[in-house]
Design an enzyme around this catalytic site. Structure first.
Site, PDB file in Angstrom:
ATOM      1  N   CYS A 212      22.987 -80.631  17.757  1.00  0.00           N
ATOM      2  CA  CYS A 212      22.472 -81.140  16.484  1.00  0.00           C
ATOM      3  C   CYS A 212      23.501 -82.065  15.827  1.00  0.00           C
ATOM      4  O   CYS A 212      23.778 -83.138  16.345  1.00  0.00           O
ATOM      5  CB  CYS A 212      22.059 -79.987  15.579  1.00  0.00           C
ATOM      6  SG  CYS A 212      20.947 -80.483  14.244  1.00  0.00           S
TER       7      CYS A 212
ATOM      8  N   HIS B  64      18.534 -76.006  18.794  1.00  0.00           N
ATOM      9  CA  HIS B  64      19.198 -74.752  18.430  1.00  0.00           C
ATOM     10  C   HIS B  64      18.588 -73.618  19.261  1.00  0.00           C
ATOM     11  O   HIS B  64      17.384 -73.576  19.486  1.00  0.00           O
ATOM     12  CB  HIS B  64      19.012 -74.458  16.941  1.00  0.00           C
ATOM     13  CG  HIS B  64      19.704 -75.424  16.042  1.00  0.00           C
ATOM     14  ND1 HIS B  64      21.073 -75.485  15.939  1.00  0.00           N
ATOM     15  CD2 HIS B  64      19.208 -76.383  15.225  1.00  0.00           C
ATOM     16  CE1 HIS B  64      21.399 -76.439  15.066  1.00  0.00           C
ATOM     17  NE2 HIS B  64      20.294 -76.994  14.629  1.00  0.00           N
TER      18      HIS B  64
END
Length: 492
Positions: free
Chosen positions: A331, A429
């Site tokens: 991310c 994630h």
């Protein structure tokens, strides 16, 4: 249907509120009670994507799992994600509404309370029981006005409260008696009992203190929960207290503990794996010699990128790659691996651009609309199944993306894998959560014959351990009475 509501408040942060709510949700779910978790206001950088396309605190997603439910935005209607020491992104019903400093948010609380009560009403109409988690402590005098997170909510919906304190910190009786003393008369009246958490030792030696506490306050102690060693449960926000000692570790992983690190639960599988030595490297600490460096998610990517430079990580990463080490960016960490991170609208701070680390041929621009997705797919490495969620404002472009690190549902490409195979970037994630993905990534990093680890199974077993502790150590008859549920013969 009108749900019975019970709220868990704590004497301090990290007293065990999230854990107890999770335990109570699973305990009730086992008995066939339709139960839902609820946290009016959460402040956390660990978050999860919901089935209705929003974002809530990670702890509420775990509590939903305990209740046998998919995560929903009504379980956490107000989420605050700090992006500075005095400000946070405010998320209402799963979507960001603004960045506010503490004073602005204090004035906004009237609006936030409307969102809280709307979610409460929907849950109360749908479920038999709602187990509510407070935030921080109800005795924070400076935050009492317009409170929506603790007694302000409890008074508004007229629900009973359990007060939990952590004996492992010390001063447990002072915490409980002092908290009660700082409450108003009506607030004290709704405290239905105490729970003491994380006890280790001979309970007989504690009994005189429990007897004194009940006599001094007139409130019952509903039980003492033991310190559960080795419990596998996702953290609400705080980084793990202790580094696990592993004598059989064969792979070393280093993760910089960024000032605004987000979703550090991404590394739970690595923390739990007996052959992996995971280092969360804080400020002023030298990165250790390792096989794998992981740049984690960040709520303030450009600011944390500057922190990496100040802490000497740029030269450490270059040296690590020069000697054949592997590098992953997740991310915000993935965005840092590119050539530039642009924030023209000031989404995460002052508008502007920052030079990235330059290891991948790509650039990222932060946009106001946050991308929230639950995804499944396959890693390019070993064609292993991967699943998780995306939470990011950044949109990345560049040649590096032509070689994705995974292919998600519908053929959507994610991330990047460098041509030399040393650097992997992803927006996903939960990258290590699936057993096959974990095995493939460990093999890529140098541990080709790693023992299998089933993190989802361990998490589920951890939730069951919590429910077992409720049944064994708490007064379940009193709990059912507080919830106005029938006292069944299965309750001890």
């Amino acid at each position: 249907m009108s749900a019975r509501v019970l709220m868990v408040q704590g004497c301090t942060s990290d007293a065990g509120k999230s854990t107890l709510v999770t335990a109570l949700c699973r305990w009730l779910h086992r008995q066939g009670v339709a139960v839902a978790p609820f946290k009016p206001q959460n402040m956390a950088l660990n978050s999860a994507v919901t089935v209705d396309g929003g974002e809530i605190g990670r702890a509420q997603a775990v509590q939903a799992q305990a209740a046998g439910l998919p995560p929903h935005t009504d379980f956490n209607p107000v989420l605050l994600k700090p992006n500075s020491d005095i400000g946070a992104q405010v998320i209402v019903h799963g979507h960001a509404v603004a960045n506010m400093d503490a004073r602005d948010y204090h004035h906004y609380k009237r609006v936030a309370m409307e969102a809280v009560l709307a979610s409460h009403a929907r849950l109360a109409a749908r479920y038999e029981a709602v187990i509510v988690e407070g935030a921080g402590s109800p005795a924070e005098i400076n935050l009492r006005e317009r409170d929506i997170a603790n007694m302000g909510y409890a008074e508004a919906v007229d629900c009973p409260v359990l007060l939990i304190a952590d004996i492992d910190r010390g001063g447990v009786f002072a915490h409980l008696v002092g908290t009660l003393a700082l409450l108003s008369e009506s607030e004290r009246a709704r405290v239905g009992g105490f729970v003491i958490n994380r006890f280790r030792g001979d309970i007989g030696l504690l009994q005189p203190g429990l007897d004194w506490l009940e006599g001094e306050t007139g409130k019952p102690v509903l039980g003492v929960l033991p310190y559960l060693h080795g419990l596998t449960l996702e953290a609400e926000d705080a980084l793990p207290r202790d580094r696990l000692s592993k004598t059989g570790a064969r792979l070393t992983v280093a993760v910089p503990a960024l000032p605004r690190i987000s979703n550090h639960t991404d590394f739970d599988a690595l923390r739990m794996h007996q052959e992996v030595d995971l280092h969360l490297v804080g400020p002023g600490e030298a990165p250790p010699a390792c096989d794998l460096i992981i740049l984690p998610g960040s709520k303030s990517t450009r600011a944390d990128l500057s922190w990496l430079r100040e802490q000497g990580w740029v030269s450490a990463i270059a040296r690590h790659l020069r000697y054949g080490g592997k590098l992953i960016g997740i991310c915000g960490g993935f965005q840092m691996l590119g050539r530039f991170v642009h924030d023209p609208q000031g989404i995460e701070g002052e508008p502007g651009s920052s030079e990235g680390l330059g290891w991948l041929a790509m650039e990222t621009t932060l946009e106001a609309r946050k991308q929230l997705r639950r995804v499944d797919g396959k890693l390019v490495l070993g064609d292993a199944r991967v699943s998780g969620y995306e939470i990011h404002c950044g949109v990345s472009h560049g040649a590096a993306l032509a070689s994705p690190s995974s292919v998600l549902g519908g053929g959507v490409a994610d991330g990047a894998l460098s041509s030399d195979g040393q650097i992997l970037g992803t927006y996903l994630h939960g990258l290590f959560d699936q057993p096959s993905a974990l095995a493939a990534l460990l093999a890529w990093a140098g541990l080709s014959d790693a023992q299998p680890l089933d993190l989802p199974g361990l998490r589920e077993a951890g939730i069951d351990r919590l429910a077992d502790a409720v049944e064994q150590h708490l007064d379940t008859v009193a709990l059912r009475r507080l919830l106005h549920l029938e006292v069944t013969s299965c309750a001890p």
